[in-house]
Design a protein around this motif. Structure first.
Motif, PDB file in Angstrom:
ATOM      1  N   VAL A  79      40.668  45.972  -4.763  1.00 49.94           N
ATOM      2  CA  VAL A  79      39.585  45.328  -4.418  1.00 49.94           C
ATOM      3  C   VAL A  79      38.854  45.684  -4.564  1.00 49.94           C
ATOM      4  CG1 VAL A  79      39.277  44.522  -2.357  1.00 49.94           C
ATOM      5  CG2 VAL A  79      42.048  44.442  -2.675  1.00 49.94           C
ATOM      6  N   SER A  80      37.754  44.670  -5.442  1.00 45.49           N
ATOM      7  CA  SER A  80      36.299  45.042  -6.194  1.00 45.49           C
ATOM      8  C   SER A  80      35.158  44.853  -5.073  1.00 45.49           C
ATOM      9  CB  SER A  80      36.383  44.512  -7.386  1.00 45.49           C
ATOM     10  OG  SER A  80      36.896  42.857  -7.542  1.00 45.49           O
ATOM     11  N   TRP A  81      35.660  44.145  -4.408  1.00 47.39           N
ATOM     12  CA  TRP A  81      34.824  43.956  -3.448  1.00 47.39           C
ATOM     13  C   TRP A  81      35.327  42.403  -1.946  1.00 47.39           C
ATOM     14  CZ3 TRP A  81      31.510  38.704  -1.886  1.00 47.39           C
ATOM     15  CH2 TRP A  81      29.859  38.956  -1.590  1.00 47.39           C
ATOM     16  N   THR A  82      34.208  42.572  -1.185  1.00 46.57           N
ATOM     17  CA  THR A  82      34.647  42.168   0.195  1.00 46.57           C
ATOM     18  C   THR A  82      33.558  40.996   1.062  1.00 46.57           C
ATOM     19  OG1 THR A  82      33.997  43.890   1.866  1.00 46.57           O
ATOM     20  CG2 THR A  82      36.177  43.508   0.765  1.00 46.57           C
ATOM     21  N   HIS A  83      33.956  40.394   1.269  1.00 46.52           N
ATOM     22  CA  HIS A  83      32.646  39.190   2.199  1.00 46.52           C
ATOM     23  C   HIS A  83      33.315  39.349   3.607  1.00 46.52           C
ATOM     24  CE1 HIS A  83      29.975  35.772   3.162  1.00 46.52           C
ATOM     25  NE2 HIS A  83      29.333  36.556   2.152  1.00 46.52           N
ATOM     26  N   ARG A  84      32.695  38.739   4.429  1.00 39.57           N
ATOM     27  CA  ARG A  84      33.669  38.691   5.898  1.00 39.57           C
ATOM     28  C   ARG A  84      35.294  38.808   5.687  1.00 39.57           C
ATOM     29  NH1 ARG A  84      34.977  36.122  10.545  1.00 39.57           N
ATOM     30  NH2 ARG A  84      36.241  34.694   9.720  1.00 39.57           N
ATOM     31  N   SER A  85      35.991  37.363   5.165  1.00 42.26           N
ATOM     32  CA  SER A  85      37.137  37.493   5.425  1.00 42.26           C
ATOM     33  C   SER A  85      38.125  37.759   3.878  1.00 42.26           C
ATOM     34  CB  SER A  85      37.681  35.987   6.632  1.00 42.26           C
ATOM     35  OG  SER A  85      37.355  35.368   5.252  1.00 42.26           O
ATOM     36  N   SER A  86      37.108  37.405   3.534  1.00 41.01           N
ATOM     37  CA  SER A  86      37.364  36.999   1.885  1.00 41.01           C
ATOM     38  C   SER A  86      37.164  38.139   1.074  1.00 41.01           C
ATOM     39  CB  SER A  86      36.611  36.210   0.931  1.00 41.01           C
ATOM     40  OG  SER A  86      35.358  36.631   0.567  1.00 41.01           O
ATOM     41  N   MET A  87      37.814  38.813   0.112  1.00 43.03           N
ATOM     42  CA  MET A  87      37.934  39.909  -1.073  1.00 43.03           C
ATOM     43  C   MET A  87      38.133  39.407  -2.456  1.00 43.03           C
ATOM     44  SD  MET A  87      41.530  42.211   1.096  1.00 43.03           S
ATOM     45  CE  MET A  87      42.170  40.236   2.025  1.00 43.03           C
ATOM     46  N   GLU A  88      37.388  40.158  -2.896  1.00 43.49           N
ATOM     47  CA  GLU A  88      37.345  39.939  -4.529  1.00 43.49           C
ATOM     48  C   GLU A  88      38.524  41.148  -5.383  1.00 43.49           C
ATOM     49  OE1 GLU A  88      34.226  39.491  -7.882  1.00 43.49           O
ATOM     50  OE2 GLU A  88      34.845  41.512  -7.640  1.00 43.49           O
ATOM     51  N   THR A 108      42.912  40.305 -17.977  1.00 42.82           N
ATOM     52  CA  THR A 108      41.103  40.630 -16.996  1.00 42.82           C
ATOM     53  C   THR A 108      41.411  38.966 -16.451  1.00 42.82           C
ATOM     54  OG1 THR A 108      39.387  39.573 -18.055  1.00 42.82           O
ATOM     55  CG2 THR A 108      40.511  42.094 -18.322  1.00 42.82           C
ATOM     56  N   SER A 109      41.340  39.334 -14.693  1.00 42.86           N
ATOM     57  CA  SER A 109      41.074  38.811 -14.104  1.00 42.86           C
ATOM     58  C   SER A 109      40.219  38.571 -12.906  1.00 42.86           C
ATOM     59  CB  SER A 109      42.502  37.543 -13.686  1.00 42.86           C
ATOM     60  OG  SER A 109      42.502  36.879 -13.166  1.00 42.86           O
ATOM     61  N   PHE A 110      39.509  37.883 -12.078  1.00 45.82           N
ATOM     62  CA  PHE A 110      39.377  38.120 -10.881  1.00 45.82           C
ATOM     63  C   PHE A 110      39.993  36.369  -9.556  1.00 45.82           C
ATOM     64  CE2 PHE A 110      35.498  40.200 -13.181  1.00 45.82           C
ATOM     65  CZ  PHE A 110      35.655  41.052 -12.475  1.00 45.82           C
ATOM     66  N   LEU A 111      40.019  37.924  -8.739  1.00 45.11           N
ATOM     67  CA  LEU A 111      41.571  36.449  -7.532  1.00 45.11           C
ATOM     68  C   LEU A 111      40.156  36.185  -6.243  1.00 45.11           C
ATOM     69  CD1 LEU A 111      43.478  37.296  -9.302  1.00 45.11           C
ATOM     70  CD2 LEU A 111      44.472  35.627  -7.890  1.00 45.11           C
ATOM     71  N   GLN A 143      28.536  40.359  -6.393  1.00 47.84           N
ATOM     72  CA  GLN A 143      27.700  39.257  -5.309  1.00 47.84           C
ATOM     73  C   GLN A 143      27.324  38.191  -6.461  1.00 47.84           C
ATOM     74  OE1 GLN A 143      26.386  39.836  -1.774  1.00 47.84           O
ATOM     75  NE2 GLN A 143      25.811  38.130  -2.219  1.00 47.84           N
ATOM     76  N   GLU A 144      27.078  38.052  -7.839  1.00 53.87           N
ATOM     77  CA  GLU A 144      26.737  37.568  -8.778  1.00 53.87           C
ATOM     78  C   GLU A 144      27.755  36.879  -9.060  1.00 53.87           C
ATOM     79  OE1 GLU A 144      26.140  36.909 -13.656  1.00 53.87           O
ATOM     80  OE2 GLU A 144      24.995  38.927 -12.233  1.00 53.87           O
ATOM     81  N   ARG A 145      29.113  37.297  -8.872  1.00 45.69           N
ATOM     82  CA  ARG A 145      30.139  36.215  -8.664  1.00 45.69           C
ATOM     83  C   ARG A 145      30.722  35.373  -7.880  1.00 45.69           C
ATOM     84  NH1 ARG A 145      31.763  41.158 -11.431  1.00 45.69           N
ATOM     85  NH2 ARG A 145      32.833  40.939  -9.561  1.00 45.69           N
ATOM     86  N   TYR A 146      30.626  36.235  -6.615  1.00 48.64           N
ATOM     87  CA  TYR A 146      30.648  35.386  -5.061  1.00 48.64           C
ATOM     88  C   TYR A 146      29.689  34.354  -4.974  1.00 48.64           C
ATOM     89  CZ  TYR A 146      29.642  34.187  -0.800  1.00 48.64           C
ATOM     90  OH  TYR A 146      29.938  34.114   0.919  1.00 48.64           O
ATOM     91  N   ARG A 149      31.047  31.893  -7.348  1.00 47.94           N
ATOM     92  CA  ARG A 149      32.043  30.915  -6.983  1.00 47.94           C
ATOM     93  C   ARG A 149      31.724  30.123  -5.507  1.00 47.94           C
ATOM     94  NH1 ARG A 149      34.291  35.917  -7.141  1.00 47.94           N
ATOM     95  NH2 ARG A 149      33.612  36.797  -5.000  1.00 47.94           N
ATOM     96  N   LYS A 150      30.257  30.220  -4.944  1.00 47.30           N
ATOM     97  CA  LYS A 150      30.634  29.540  -3.903  1.00 47.30           C
ATOM     98  C   LYS A 150      30.061  27.921  -4.235  1.00 47.30           C
ATOM     99  CE  LYS A 150      27.065  29.774  -0.166  1.00 47.30           C
ATOM    100  NZ  LYS A 150      26.053  30.833   0.941  1.00 47.30           N
ATOM    101  N   LYS A 151      28.374  28.410  -5.666  1.00 48.57           N
ATOM    102  CA  LYS A 151      27.850  27.227  -5.725  1.00 48.57           C
ATOM    103  C   LYS A 151      29.023  26.380  -6.572  1.00 48.57           C
ATOM    104  CE  LYS A 151      24.869  25.702  -9.300  1.00 48.57           C
ATOM    105  NZ  LYS A 151      24.299  25.895 -10.514  1.00 48.57           N
ATOM    106  N   ARG A 152      30.043  26.324  -7.214  1.00 49.19           N
ATOM    107  CA  ARG A 152      31.147  25.769  -7.495  1.00 49.19           C
ATOM    108  C   ARG A 152      32.127  25.293  -6.496  1.00 49.19           C
ATOM    109  NH1 ARG A 152      34.040  29.619 -10.760  1.00 49.19           N
ATOM    110  NH2 ARG A 152      36.034  29.609  -8.531  1.00 49.19           N
ATOM    111  N   LYS A 153      32.160  25.768  -5.575  1.00 52.52           N
ATOM    112  CA  LYS A 153      33.075  25.644  -4.431  1.00 52.52           C
ATOM    113  C   LYS A 153      32.074  24.320  -3.953  1.00 52.52           C
ATOM    114  CE  LYS A 153      35.088  26.707  -0.445  1.00 52.52           C
ATOM    115  NZ  LYS A 153      36.002  27.332   0.197  1.00 52.52           N
ATOM    116  N   GLU A 154      30.989  24.304  -3.872  1.00 55.98           N
ATOM    117  CA  GLU A 154      30.473  23.320  -2.963  1.00 55.98           C
ATOM    118  C   GLU A 154      30.146  22.077  -4.379  1.00 55.98           C
ATOM    119  OE1 GLU A 154      26.508  26.009  -2.921  1.00 55.98           O
ATOM    120  OE2 GLU A 154      27.096  26.409  -0.971  1.00 55.98           O
TER     121      GLU A 154
END
Length: 164
Positions: A79-88, A108-111, A143-146, A149-154
Protein backbone atom coordinates in the motif's frame (compact mmCIF):
# COMPACT_ATOMS: atom_id res chain seq x y z
CA UNK A 1 -6.74 5.32 13.82
CA UNK A 2 -2.99 4.78 14.01
CA UNK A 3 -0.95 5.02 10.80
CA UNK A 4 0.91 1.91 9.61
CA UNK A 5 4.25 1.43 7.90
CA UNK A 6 4.01 0.50 4.22
CA UNK A 7 6.25 -2.47 4.97
CA UNK A 8 3.45 -4.08 7.00
CA UNK A 9 1.43 -4.52 3.82
CA UNK A 10 4.37 -5.66 1.67
CA UNK A 11 3.51 -8.95 0.01
CA UNK A 12 5.50 -11.18 -2.35
CA UNK A 13 4.53 -14.08 -4.59
CA UNK A 14 6.38 -16.25 -7.06
CA UNK A 15 5.42 -18.99 -9.49
CA UNK A 16 6.93 -20.84 -12.43
CA UNK A 17 5.45 -20.29 -15.88
CA UNK A 18 4.29 -23.38 -17.74
CA UNK A 19 3.14 -23.66 -21.37
CA UNK A 20 -0.52 -23.52 -20.27
CA UNK A 21 0.14 -19.97 -18.93
CA UNK A 22 1.43 -18.70 -22.27
CA UNK A 23 0.26 -17.54 -25.67
CA UNK A 24 1.47 -18.68 -29.10
CA UNK A 25 4.61 -16.52 -28.66
CA UNK A 26 5.67 -18.61 -25.66
CA UNK A 27 5.14 -15.61 -23.36
CA UNK A 28 2.75 -15.27 -20.46
CA UNK A 29 -0.82 -14.21 -21.24
CA UNK A 30 -1.40 -10.61 -20.15
CA UNK A 31 -4.70 -11.61 -18.52
CA UNK A 32 -2.90 -14.15 -16.34
CA UNK A 33 -0.45 -11.46 -15.24
CA UNK A 34 -3.42 -9.21 -14.45
CA UNK A 35 -4.99 -11.94 -12.29
CA UNK A 36 -1.75 -12.28 -10.30
CA UNK A 37 -1.57 -8.49 -9.89
CA UNK A 38 -5.13 -8.22 -8.59
CA UNK A 39 -4.61 -11.14 -6.22
CA UNK A 40 -1.39 -9.83 -4.64
CA UNK A 41 -2.80 -6.29 -4.41
CA UNK A 42 -5.86 -7.69 -2.60
CA UNK A 43 -3.63 -9.37 -0.03
CA UNK A 44 -1.53 -6.21 0.50
CA UNK A 45 -4.64 -4.04 0.98
CA UNK A 46 -6.21 -6.54 3.40
CA UNK A 47 -2.96 -6.63 5.39
CA UNK A 48 -3.01 -2.85 5.65
CA UNK A 49 -6.69 -2.43 6.51
CA UNK A 50 -7.36 -5.79 8.23
CA UNK A 51 -10.72 -5.63 6.44
CA UNK A 52 -12.43 -7.17 3.46
CA UNK A 53 -11.71 -5.14 0.34
CA UNK A 54 -12.93 -4.65 -3.20
CA UNK A 55 -11.00 -3.54 -6.25
CA UNK A 56 -12.20 -0.03 -7.09
CA UNK A 57 -9.95 0.52 -10.09
CA UNK A 58 -6.96 -0.74 -11.95
CA UNK A 59 -5.36 2.64 -12.50
CA UNK A 60 -2.45 1.64 -14.67
CA UNK A 61 -0.73 -1.45 -15.94
CA UNK A 62 2.41 -1.05 -17.96
CA UNK A 63 3.86 -4.16 -19.59
CA UNK A 64 7.59 -3.59 -19.99
CA UNK A 65 8.93 -7.01 -21.03
CA UNK A 66 7.53 -10.51 -21.55
CA UNK A 67 7.64 -13.37 -19.07
CA UNK A 68 8.69 -16.51 -20.95
CA UNK A 69 7.74 -20.13 -20.44
CA UNK A 70 10.08 -21.73 -17.89
CA UNK A 71 10.86 -18.46 -16.12
CA UNK A 72 9.68 -17.54 -12.64
CA UNK A 73 7.28 -14.65 -12.18
CA UNK A 74 7.97 -12.60 -9.06
CA UNK A 75 5.46 -10.07 -7.74
CA UNK A 76 5.79 -7.54 -4.95
CA UNK A 77 3.00 -5.26 -3.71
CA UNK A 78 2.44 -2.73 -0.93
CA UNK A 79 0.00 0.00 0.00
CA UNK A 80 1.63 3.21 -1.20
CA UNK A 81 -1.01 5.74 -0.07
CA UNK A 82 -4.46 5.93 1.49
CA UNK A 83 -7.42 8.25 1.42
CA UNK A 84 -10.41 7.87 3.76
CA UNK A 85 -11.46 4.32 2.86
CA UNK A 86 -9.37 3.74 -0.24
CA UNK A 87 -5.87 2.40 -0.64
CA UNK A 88 -3.52 2.81 -3.57
CA UNK A 89 -1.49 -0.36 -4.08
CA UNK A 90 1.72 -0.49 -6.10
CA UNK A 91 2.66 -3.79 -7.74
CA UNK A 92 5.97 -4.59 -9.41
CA UNK A 93 6.31 -7.72 -11.55
CA UNK A 94 9.66 -9.29 -12.44
CA UNK A 95 10.71 -12.34 -14.38
CA UNK A 96 13.66 -14.50 -13.44
CA UNK A 97 15.60 -16.83 -15.69
CA UNK A 98 16.05 -19.72 -13.27
CA UNK A 99 19.18 -20.97 -15.06
CA UNK A 100 21.12 -17.69 -15.09
CA UNK A 101 19.49 -15.79 -12.23
CA UNK A 102 18.90 -12.79 -14.51
CA UNK A 103 15.91 -10.71 -13.40
CA UNK A 104 14.05 -8.00 -15.25
CA UNK A 105 11.08 -5.80 -14.44
CA UNK A 106 8.24 -6.97 -16.67
CA UNK A 107 5.32 -4.84 -15.46
CA UNK A 108 4.26 -2.20 -12.95
CA UNK A 109 0.76 -1.38 -11.83
CA UNK A 110 -1.29 0.85 -9.54
CA UNK A 111 -4.65 -0.32 -8.26
CA UNK A 112 -7.15 1.19 -5.85
CA UNK A 113 -8.98 -0.85 -3.24
CA UNK A 114 -11.74 0.14 -0.84
CA UNK A 115 -12.00 -1.38 2.64
CA UNK A 116 -15.45 -2.57 3.71
CA UNK A 117 -17.08 -2.86 7.12
CA UNK A 118 -19.22 -5.81 8.23
CA UNK A 119 -22.22 -4.40 6.34
CA UNK A 120 -20.27 -4.04 3.10
CA UNK A 121 -19.97 -0.24 3.36
CA UNK A 122 -16.71 1.69 2.87
CA UNK A 123 -14.84 2.06 6.15
CA UNK A 124 -11.82 4.19 7.16
CA UNK A 125 -8.32 2.80 6.77
CA UNK A 126 -5.06 3.73 8.50
CA UNK A 127 -2.72 6.23 6.85
CA UNK A 128 0.55 4.94 5.39
CA UNK A 129 4.00 5.69 6.74
CA UNK A 130 6.54 5.41 3.91
CA UNK A 131 9.97 4.25 5.04
CA UNK A 132 12.13 3.31 2.04
CA UNK A 133 13.18 5.64 -0.77
CA UNK A 134 10.82 3.83 -3.16
CA UNK A 135 7.91 4.13 -0.72
CA UNK A 136 8.60 7.84 -0.11
CA UNK A 137 8.77 8.54 -3.86
CA UNK A 138 5.46 6.79 -4.55
CA UNK A 139 3.83 8.42 -1.52
CA UNK A 140 4.97 11.88 -2.64
CA UNK A 141 3.43 11.44 -6.10
CA UNK A 142 0.23 9.70 -4.91
CA UNK A 143 -1.91 12.82 -4.55
CA UNK A 144 -1.39 13.58 -8.25
CA UNK A 145 -2.47 10.03 -9.21
CA UNK A 146 -5.49 10.35 -6.88
CA UNK A 147 -6.58 13.58 -8.60
CA UNK A 148 -6.19 11.95 -12.02
CA UNK A 149 -8.34 8.98 -10.92
CA UNK A 150 -10.97 11.33 -9.51
CA UNK A 151 -11.07 13.40 -12.71
CA UNK A 152 -11.29 10.27 -14.88
CA UNK A 153 -14.16 8.93 -12.77
CA UNK A 154 -16.04 12.25 -12.96
CA UNK A 155 -15.59 12.40 -16.75
CA UNK A 156 -16.88 8.84 -17.18
CA UNK A 157 -19.90 9.59 -14.96
CA UNK A 158 -20.69 12.67 -17.06
CA UNK A 159 -20.41 10.63 -20.28
CA UNK A 160 -22.68 7.95 -18.79
CA UNK A 161 -25.36 10.45 -17.80
CA UNK A 162 -25.35 11.91 -21.36
CA UNK A 163 -26.04 8.45 -22.81
CA UNK A 164 -28.93 7.72 -20.43
Amino acid sequence: MEAKAASLSRTTMSDIIFPSDTNYHGTMFGGVVMRYIDKIATIASMRHSRRGVVTASSDSLDFLAPVRVGEAILLEAFVSWTHRSSMEVYVKVESENLFTGERKTTATSFLTFVALDDEGKPTPVPAVIPETEEERKLYASAQERYQARKKRKEERAAESSKQA
